[in-house]
Design a protein around this motif. Structure first.
Motif, PDB file in Angstrom:
ATOM      1  N   ASP A  28      38.011  27.969  21.979  1.00  0.00           N
ATOM      2  CA  ASP A  28      37.496  28.135  20.517  1.00  0.00           C
ATOM      3  C   ASP A  28      35.969  28.014  20.680  1.00  0.00           C
ATOM      4  N   ARG A  29      35.498  29.321  18.937  1.00  0.00           N
ATOM      5  CA  ARG A  29      34.920  29.437  19.052  1.00  0.00           C
ATOM      6  C   ARG A  29      33.693  28.451  18.550  1.00  0.00           C
ATOM      7  N   GLU A  30      34.122  27.465  17.994  1.00  0.00           N
ATOM      8  CA  GLU A  30      33.364  26.252  17.881  1.00  0.00           C
ATOM      9  C   GLU A  30      32.827  25.438  19.770  1.00  0.00           C
ATOM     10  N   ARG A  33      30.507  27.839  20.755  1.00  0.00           N
ATOM     11  CA  ARG A  33      29.088  27.669  20.417  1.00  0.00           C
ATOM     12  C   ARG A  33      28.321  26.964  21.015  1.00  0.00           C
ATOM     13  N   VAL A 177      32.692  34.659  24.169  1.00  0.00           N
ATOM     14  CA  VAL A 177      31.054  33.933  23.811  1.00  0.00           C
ATOM     15  C   VAL A 177      30.067  35.010  22.754  1.00  0.00           C
ATOM     16  N   VAL A 180      28.052  33.656  19.129  1.00  0.00           N
ATOM     17  CA  VAL A 180      28.703  32.385  18.656  1.00  0.00           C
ATOM     18  C   VAL A 180      27.244  31.574  17.911  1.00  0.00           C
TER      19      VAL A 180
END
Length: 261
Positions: A28-30, A33, A177, A180
């Protein structure tokens, strides 16, 4: 924020930017990041491996040139040539002179065109020549150069993944990515790597400390110019662009580290 996010970020970073056997549990984006913020850590590990290979060859009596070739080959092997392939594809896309959609299609093709071949040859020659010169000065400076260049290369990826940098495609690593990394987080990463490079260079003297810091900053500046050109031409970043940025930053770092006082 979950306490396991730093570990998720490291897994994401090593799982996507190296061939080391790391299981990526979150996409996921978290996690992305955290992964892009941890990208310089991957560079530190790969650079240490590269410098270690070069040092072993020097101890065994190899020439600085052979040690330099091995130090350039090690990160390529530990990434399956991911960044070099991205560099070649980006060069082909930019060199085609075609509109963004056509250029992106050229970049996705499995073959390498003339622009990609020429760029690969020149970049690899520059990296080997620069490292051979530094290894010729001392094995310690050569190892440090390998580590700093690999770390700066992945730091360029952290900056390229900062907020407001769009993806050129809706799919792929670039889309996963793109945007992010918060700008503040990218700035902290830049400060940490630059200070770390300066501190390592200080082992050899004040000039080496300044030169190491300037090498990192110059690498980021050149990579930023390439990034802006690619976003204008392609409409954003792709996985190939990230690879091209890494090799651009690594080469710039090594060249600056050859500058004499």
């Amino acid at each position: 924020m979950s306490m396991i996010l730093p570990l998720d970020g490291l897994r994401f970073a090593f799982g996507t930017l190296s061939v080391l056997p790391v299981k990526v549990s979150r996409w996921d984006r978290e996690a992305a990041r955290g992964g892009m913020l941890c990208a310089p850590v991957v560079g530190l590990v790969l650079g240490t491996a590269a410098g270690g290979v070069g040092l072993v060859l020097l101890v065994l009596g190899a020439s600085p040139l052979l040690a330099a070739v091995a130090s350039v080959a090690a990160p390529a092997a530990l990434t399956r040539g991911l960044h070099l392939d991205g560099l070649a594809d980006t060069a082909d896309g930019l060199g085609s002179g075609k509109p963004a959609e056509d250029a992106l299609r050229i970049m996705k093709q499995s073959d390498i065109g003339p622009f990609g071949v020429i760029t690969l040859v020149l970049v690899l020659l520059a990296q080997v020549a620069a490292l051979a010169q530094v290894y010729g000065e001392s094995w310690a400076r050569g190892v440090v150069a390998a580590v700093v260049s690999a770390t700066a290369a992945r730091l360029a990826l952290t900056l390229a993944a900062r907020a407001e940098v769009p993806a050129a495609r809706p799919e792929g690593l670039g889309a996963a990515v793109a945007g992010v990394v918060p700008v503040r987080g990218a700035a902290v990463a830049v400060a940490a790597v630059t200070l770390g490079a300066a501190g390592t260079g200080a082992l050899f003297g004040a000039y080496d400390a300044v030169r190491a810091a300037l090498a990192v900053l110059a690498a980021l500046a050149v990579a930023e110019l390439v990034l802006r050109h690619c976003t204008r031409r392609f409409g954003g970043v792709t996985g190939d662009v990230f690879g091209g940025l890494a090799e651009t930053a690594a080469t710039t770092t090594l060249v600056v580290l050859t500058f004499a006082p």
